[in-house]
Design a protein around this motif. Sequence first.
Motif, short mmCIF file in Angstrom:
data_model
loop_
_atom_site.label_atom_id
_atom_site.label_comp_id
_atom_site.label_asym_id
_atom_site.label_seq_id
_atom_site.Cartn_x
_atom_site.Cartn_y
_atom_site.Cartn_z
N LEU A 1 0.84 -1.21 0.00
CA LEU A 1 0.00 0.00 0.00
C LEU A 1 0.88 1.26 0.00
O LEU A 1 0.63 2.21 -0.75
CB LEU A 1 -0.93 -0.01 1.22
N LEU B 139 -9.38 -0.48 -1.22
CA LEU B 139 -8.70 -1.40 -0.32
C LEU B 139 -9.58 -2.64 -0.18
O LEU B 139 -10.71 -2.56 0.28
CB LEU B 139 -8.48 -0.74 1.05
N THR C 24 -4.32 0.74 7.47
CA THR C 24 -4.28 1.37 6.14
C THR C 24 -4.58 2.87 6.25
O THR C 24 -3.95 3.68 5.58
CB THR C 24 -5.28 0.72 5.17
#
Lengths: 163, 163
Positions: free
Chosen positions: A26, A44, A86
């Motif tokens: 990521l 995601l 994330t």
Amino acid sequence: MEGATIKEERKIVVAVDESKESMYALSWCLSNLVSHSSKNTLVLLYVKPPPVYSSYDAAGYMFYSDAVVALKKYGTDMVNSVMERTDAIIRNYGTNINVERITGSGDAKDVICSTVGKLEADTLVMGSHGYGFFKRALLGSVSDYCAKNVKCPVVIVKHPEDK
Amino acid sequence: MEGATIKEERKIVVAVDESKESMYALSWCLSNLVSHSSKNTLVLLYVKPPPVYSSYDAAGYMFYSDAVVALKKYGTDMVNSVMERTDAIIRNYGTNINVERITGSGDAKDVICSTVGKLEADTLVMGSHGYGFFKRALLGSVSDYCAKNVKCPVVIVKHPEDK
């Protein structure tokens, strides 16, 4: 002209899980693929493993309802934990990119390929777990499978520590 | 912080050959990976197949010197042709990126992996030929091999017509 056309809006799917490899993928994506000049949507995708037992299975496999609830809660906690990590990474890059979160359930490689197809994604980014020979032979490689089976470009990112 | 560090200078290797797939991969790279805000070096790597016969082989395989010269010229013409196509694509993107051209000789997958290692490249971009089952089984897949064996992130780009 020979080559690809420049697309202003891009949909980039990043397959995320609890591994450091997927978080690194990521980060790589944010540093290298996400352009500040184009409109990008970052999707995601987290895939939960399929439930092996359910409370409606044959009597021999029946779970007490408490255990079922606990397992479901564990799954939800895991999704939340991964998505929080994330969020922290995306915040760190200070980008105001459009982010969507999708949680699937099933065999990771099948869910990733079908989601990328349904979304008509422009790019798929995945971490490579860098398993050794035996683990790879046993588990197969999700990234290998996806690289062969999705239609869009696939980025396979190795974690520096796996090199 | 969890994740990758942002690197201002990047070295991106694109493996090119005479195929439309590799030209499309170069275009994809220019559209998606090459940032105008960072300093990038694009390394175009062309790998010539190893010479099967040479004029110094056993008598039965000895070539007339004219044929050897013709083969060498063919190889050089092919390199020039591929590099001219890459120049046209890069010009089309109007970017003043730093471009280096490397010609290797040998088994493509080995030369690509060793060059990426020697250059300490940040990313490898390759076209995927999208061979069918039999051709893949016969020839193997250069992109599969490189994805497993290089240390940096690998982008495998399929041509839209192969989808």
